[in-house]
Motif scaffolding. Structure first.
Motif, PDB file in Angstrom:
ATOM      1  N   LEU A  34      51.214  33.760  -4.525  1.00  0.00           N
ATOM      2  CA  LEU A  34      52.225  32.889  -5.116  1.00  0.00           C
ATOM      3  C   LEU A  34      53.596  33.176  -4.518  1.00  0.00           C
ATOM      4  N   ALA A  38      55.934  30.649  -2.295  1.00  0.00           N
ATOM      5  CA  ALA A  38      57.344  30.393  -2.596  1.00  0.00           C
ATOM      6  C   ALA A  38      58.209  30.664  -1.373  1.00  0.00           C
ATOM      7  N   ILE A  62      55.304  25.898  -8.698  1.00  0.00           N
ATOM      8  CA  ILE A  62      55.335  27.351  -8.908  1.00  0.00           C
ATOM      9  C   ILE A  62      55.884  27.666 -10.293  1.00  0.00           C
TER      10      ILE A  62
END
Length: 149
Positions: A34, A38, A62
């Motif tokens: 994750l 990002a 996100i």
């Protein structure tokens, strides 16, 4: 409950003494992925090509994943003894999260494609009459290229 019979619901759970290590390894791996996603969204935020610049939508996705993961984790930890409710909350967070991600990322693209197709259809019908022969020069050039002797 006839004849003094008692009903006891039970849930089978597969556990081991190392299950927490595997869970934390998965949490760390998913967190790293994750974070990497990002980072990639942040690095590509100023791309000039409109079709490749999804950084705002990815940021919203996100955010949704983090919020739903936090809600699911907190509810799972608070309701450890209610297995069915934990299952419902966990699967609901997964379903809502994936649906939101798909909607946020793909609906604008589908809308853009439909409006572009509609604009090109109206533009082509304005530029030439539909029954006029001989306006398809590109097809004729391609056909002549492949039909050479």
């Amino acid at each position: 409950m006839k004849n003094g019979a008692e009903v006891r619901p039970f849930v089978r759970v597969c556990e081991s003494k190392y299950s927490q290590y595997f869970e934390w390894a998965l949490y760390i791996t998913q967190g790293a992925l994750l974070t990497f996603g990002a980072f990639l969204a942040w690095e590509t935020r100023k791309v000039k090509i409109e079709a490749l610049n999804d950084s705002h939508e990815i940021g919203l996705c996100i955010y949704n994943v983090i919020v739903l993961s936090a809600v699911g984790l907190i509810m799972t930890l608070l309701l450890e003894d209610k297995d069915v409710l934990v299952y419902v909350i966990t699967s609901g967070c997964i379903q809502i999260g994936t649906t939101l991600i798909e909607v946020v990322l793909f609906i604008p693209k589908i809308h853009a494609i439909k409006t572009k197709v509609a604009e090109s259809m109206t533009r082509s019908s304005i530029e030439r009459p539909p029954n006029q022969p001989g306006n398809n020069q590109r097809t004729i050039r391609i056909r002549n290229f492949f039909m050479k002797d």
